[in-house]
Design an enzyme around this catalytic site. Structure first.
Site, PDB file in Angstrom:
ATOM      1  N   ARG A 104      22.497   7.705 137.460  1.00 14.96           N
ATOM      2  CA  ARG A 104      22.376   8.411 136.191  1.00 14.96           C
ATOM      3  C   ARG A 104      23.574   8.055 135.326  1.00 14.96           C
ATOM      4  NH1 ARG A 104      17.961   8.776 137.164  1.00 14.96           N
ATOM      5  NH2 ARG A 104      16.584  10.580 137.333  1.00 14.96           N
ATOM      6  N   GLU A 156      19.534   8.735 126.613  1.00 16.13           N
ATOM      7  CA  GLU A 156      18.507   7.690 126.705  1.00 16.13           C
ATOM      8  C   GLU A 156      17.435   7.920 125.658  1.00 16.13           C
ATOM      9  OE1 GLU A 156      17.154   7.365 130.761  1.00 16.13           O
ATOM     10  OE2 GLU A 156      19.113   6.694 131.459  1.00 16.13           O
ATOM     11  N   HIS A 213      16.334   1.964 131.929  1.00 17.50           N
ATOM     12  CA  HIS A 213      15.925   2.880 133.001  1.00 17.50           C
ATOM     13  C   HIS A 213      14.651   2.375 133.687  1.00 17.50           C
ATOM     14  CE1 HIS A 213      16.261   7.343 134.342  1.00 17.50           C
ATOM     15  NE2 HIS A 213      15.747   6.598 135.310  1.00 17.50           N
TER      16      HIS A 213
END
Ligand SMILES: NC(=O)C1=CN([C@@H]2O[C@H](COP(=O)(O)OP(=O)(O)OC[C@H]3O[C@@H](n4cnc5c(N)ncnc54)[C@H](O)[C@@H]3O)[C@@H](O)[C@H]2O)C=CC1
Ligand SMILES: O=C(O)C(=O)COP(=O)(O)O
Length: 599
Positions: A287, A316, A335
């Protein structure tokens, strides 16, 4: 009176620490037990969710893209609303019409979402591993189970970690962009080798250990840091577990695989970068929030960190002009760790099964905010679960005024070894029984401890260890409420508390003691308790009042101190008697007091 207890609740060793209650559930310090929870060899820990009580077809909101196979499973069971890219406001509006919500990492399931659900939302399914986008405390407070899909994307995430490691070391992304720009810069993109280098895997869980295994295959020397990982698991794949400081000080490459929690937030920061080997290379597929991103930019500029390969970001998508993303020493992906065809199909099935199972009130293997109870323990405890809830219900209804319950002692009598009986489920059900009759709150395994704490109810648990065969998990359960008056004085035991005790007989819960009186009535339907002077004909008199009013008696039992002295009669009834029927019972001479208790 003060109840005693000697030890805090422990987390069974079979649990994955990152999913453990100790880190996820706001467990009340008001609870204590005098023994440890069961250490089970069960391969898959399971959790029971108290059924959501759904009558109609449930509605499941799928808020982020989910694989087809999972969607099909959901559609076979429920109305499925696939609405992607909802704004927070739209999500809050829709959620009040949904029984379950399925998300990936982009949707923030915060306190407002649970508030807006108005109590209808029973399950949140995270189609992936990291649950940092779900407010677990709020979920627990609202009695909403959170499940995730912890296994299906492990390999995908590990493979992406290795892909980034190799791509970073050989400047693949930068060189690709350069060639596409018409350049041929063979000297600029000389890389570094992986073989013989030290890789520190930070977070030696599912993904971390798969990364370690693969890195060893590439000839790297792999060390790991994980405060909760068992050393023998690391040893088994030839990885040495080391301290945080040793890991970061000796590594040529650092790969991050811990969850984002308050403890891991910005765990890589100015101070920790300063302790690293100059020229270290960092991979982050965990993360973004585990790195202080501004500090990373500084460390890259200072040459402390030679390169970074990042799949995840604090925000994000990151800002277009993010210094970190634009940094020439950074390789970035959006991601993508879990984004393989295979992983997404697997995750979709895993989460769909978990959500459907939870909505059905069945077992779910992947609960994040509830105690996980192994399947065989659950099967064994099932009749005691029923007994526990009913004893809680009976005990609280015996309190005069029905409230003011603050101190509850639960005693479990068993021939089992102290650490061989997991009572969390039983405690939750007793709590449910204690709270539901006196409030409008829906109590389940998820929010039971929270609900008790909210009401200032302190529940202590005690074990009586009996001689005999440990085959039966429990002989009896006793629930005592201290410091209250009872509306049925005979329910007060010699030591001054309201006391009810029950056993399971032929798979059915029975009430076997009220106060100091032994009775035996099966806990089905409802119960009338009467205190009378023991004399012939009493059963007939009460029975005929009930019979005249068409109330079916299922069970009767009389417990007495001595012949012709005081006795307590427990009568099981299938229907709830009308008020005047109960009045007629009260008017029978020799009946000194009586109470009607709903199960
Ligand atoms: N980029 C992506 O698409 C993906 C990212 N992930 C991320 O990777 C993380 C790890 O996933 P799994 O390995 O499946 O989870 P896991 O729960 O199996 O492993 C996490 C490990 O981190 C350890 N840990 C906890 N606190 C720590 C600390 N302070 N220092 C070091 N280790 C600590 C835990 O003990 C556990 O062994 C997830 O939480 C998620 O955030 C997971 C899958 C895909
Ligand atoms: O499973 C995880 O933790 C992930 O980070 C994957 O996230 P995603 O489902 O791809 O948004």
């Amino acid at each position: 009176m003060a109840f005693t207890a000697s030890q805090s609740l422990r987390t069974p060793s079979v649990w994955n620490p990152s999913l453990s209650l100790s880190s996820k559930l706001p467990f009340s310090s008001a609870f204590s037990v005098s023994f440890q929870a069961r250490r089970s060899p069960a391969p898959r820990p399971l959790v029971v969710v108290v059924s959501a009580g759904l009558d109609a077809k449930p509605t499941i909101l799928v808020a982020e893209k989910l694989g087809e196979a999972g969607l099909k499973l959901l559609k076979d069971f429920a109305n499925v609303d696939c609405s992607y890219n909802l704004s927070p406001e739209e999500l809050c509006t829709k959620i009040s019409l949904c029984d379950a919500l399925i998300v990936r990492s982009a949707t923030k399931v915060n306190h407002e979402v649970f508030e807006s659900s108005g109590g209808r939302l029973k399950v949140v399914g995270r189609a992936g591993v990291g649950i940092d986008n779900v407010d677990l405390a709020a979920a627990t407070e609202h009695g909403c189970l959170v499940v995730n899909a912890p296994t299906a994307n492990t390999v995908a995430a590990a493979e992406h970690g290795i892909a980034l490691l190799a791509a970073m070391a050989r400047n693949v992304a930068q060189a690709d962009a350069s060639v596409k720009a018409g350049k041929w810069q063979r000297n600029k993109y000389v890389g570094v080798s992986l073989v013989g280098k030290t890789l520190a895997v930070m977070g030696f869980g599912k993904v971390g250990s798969e990364v370690a295994r693969r890195a060893k295959g590439l000839g790297m020397h792999v060390i790991a840091h994980d405060p909760y990982a068992p050393a023998d698991r690391a040893r088994a794949i030839g990885v040495e577990l080391v301290s945080f400081d040793e890991a970061i000080a000796t590594a040529d490459f650092i790969s991050l695989h811990m969850p984002l929690t308050p403890a891991t937030s910005k765990i890589l920061n100015d101070d920790t970068f300063a302790k690293m080997k100059k020229g270290v290379r960092i991979v982050n597929v965990a993360r973004g929030g585990v790195i202080d991103e501004d500090a990373l930019v500084r460390a890259l500029d200072a040459g402390i960190v030679a390169q970074a390969a990042l799949d995840v970001f604090t925000e994000e998508p990151p800002a277009k002009d993010s210094k970190l993303v634009q940094h020439e020493k950074v390789t970035a992906t959006p991601h993508l760790g879990a984004s393989t065809m295979e992983a997404q199909e697997g995750v979709a099935i895993e989460i769909a099964e978990a959500v459907v199972g939870a909505l059905r009130g069945e077992l779910a293997a992947t609960a994040v905010n509830a105690p996980m109870v192994p399947a065989e323990v659950l099967t064994e405890l099932k009749p005691f679960v029923d007994l526990a809830e009913k004893l809680g219900r009976l005990a609280v209804q015996l309190v005069a005024g029905g409230s003011g319950v603050k101190t509850v002692k639960v005693t479990y009598a068993s021939a089992r070894a102290p650490d061989d009986l997991d009572t969390r489920l039983l405690r939750a059900m007793i709590t449910k029984g204690l709270i539901e009759p006196i409030s409008s709150v829906f109590v389940n395994l998820v929010n039971a401890d929270f609900a008790a704490k909210q009401r200032g109810i302190r529940i202590t648990e005690e074990r009586v260890i009996l001689d005999g065969s440990p085959e039966n998990p429990l002989e009896f359960i006793q629930v005592q409420i201290a410091n209250v008056e009872s509306k049925f004085a005979s329910a007060i035991s010699d030591s001054g508390e309201i006391k009810v005790e029950g056993r399971v007989k032929d798979g059915v819960a029975h009430l076997t003691k009220v106060g100091s009186f032994d009775v035996d009535v099966s806990l089905e339907g409802s119960i009338i308790l009467c205190r009378q002077v023991d004399q012939p004909g009493m059963i007939g008199k009460v029975g005929s009042v009930l019979g005249q009013e068409n109330v079916n008696v299922s069970f009767m039992s009389v417990g007495r101190i001595a012949p012709r002295k005081q006795a307590v009669m427990a009568i099981g009834v299938d229907e709830q008697p009308r008020k005047d029927t109960l009045k007629k019972i009260g008017e029978i001479p020799a009946i000194e007091e009586f109470v009607f208790l709903k199960l």
